[in-house]
Design a protein around this motif. Structure first.
Motif, PDB file in Angstrom:
ATOM      1  N   ASP A  40       5.598  -4.592  -5.174  1.00  0.00           N
ATOM      2  CA  ASP A  40       4.653  -4.717  -6.283  1.00  0.00           C
ATOM      3  C   ASP A  40       4.176  -3.319  -6.673  1.00  0.00           C
ATOM      4  O   ASP A  40       4.467  -2.339  -6.004  1.00  0.00           O
ATOM      5  N   ARG A  42       1.402  -1.822  -6.597  1.00  0.00           N
ATOM      6  CA  ARG A  42       0.379  -1.151  -5.791  1.00  0.00           C
ATOM      7  C   ARG A  42       1.000  -0.475  -4.572  1.00  0.00           C
ATOM      8  O   ARG A  42       1.770  -1.074  -3.835  1.00  0.00           O
ATOM      9  N   ASP A  44      -0.446   1.778  -1.336  1.00  0.00           N
ATOM     10  CA  ASP A  44      -1.570   2.379  -0.621  1.00  0.00           C
ATOM     11  C   ASP A  44      -1.058   3.606   0.123  1.00  0.00           C
ATOM     12  O   ASP A  44       0.032   3.582   0.691  1.00  0.00           O
ATOM     13  N   ARG A  67       3.737  -0.544   1.087  1.00  0.00           N
ATOM     14  CA  ARG A  67       4.146  -1.267  -0.109  1.00  0.00           C
ATOM     15  C   ARG A  67       4.280  -2.751   0.218  1.00  0.00           C
ATOM     16  O   ARG A  67       4.907  -3.121   1.217  1.00  0.00           O
ATOM     17  N   ASN A  68       3.711  -3.592  -0.629  1.00  0.00           N
ATOM     18  CA  ASN A  68       3.738  -5.032  -0.417  1.00  0.00           C
ATOM     19  C   ASN A  68       5.031  -5.628  -0.953  1.00  0.00           C
ATOM     20  O   ASN A  68       5.498  -5.271  -2.030  1.00  0.00           O
ATOM     21  N   ARG A  79       4.047  -5.809   4.623  1.00  0.00           N
ATOM     22  CA  ARG A  79       3.771  -4.481   4.072  1.00  0.00           C
ATOM     23  C   ARG A  79       4.733  -3.510   4.732  1.00  0.00           C
ATOM     24  O   ARG A  79       4.715  -3.339   5.944  1.00  0.00           O
TER      25      ARG A  79
END
Length: 90
Positions: A40, A42, A44, A67-68, A79
């Motif tokens: 996705d 997003r 982190d 990363r998801n 993740r």
């Protein structure tokens, strides 16, 4: 009429040489499958002031990215964690 220049690089130019680097795919801990959905948007990041060394691989890193994604075989969400060495001189 003027002759058109052909596309591409000149015939005398050498081919580019590439190193082959092993990059293990991430796998689902539940079923072991490497098939996954696209990451996705997003990401982190944990950024560190100092460089660290992974004791298992011996590689240096100063950023950890998460990363998801989702396993396409069993549906388990996960993740993926990647250690990155970023150039801080720029």
């Amino acid at each position: 009429m003027a002759k058109k220049a052909s596309a591409g690089r000149p015939p005398e130019s050498p081919n580019r040489k590439y190193d082959i680097v092993e990059a293990a795919p991430t796998a689902c801990r539940v079923c072991g499958s490497t098939e996954r959905s696209p990451y996705d948007a997003r990401v982190d990041r944990n950024s560190f002031q100092n460089t660290h060394v992974n004791p298992t691989t011996g590689r240096e890193f100063n950023v950890v990215e998460y990363r998801n994604t989702k396993c396409l075989k069993c549906g388990q969400w996960r993740r993926d964690r990647t250690e990155v060495l970023e150039d801080r001189d720029s």
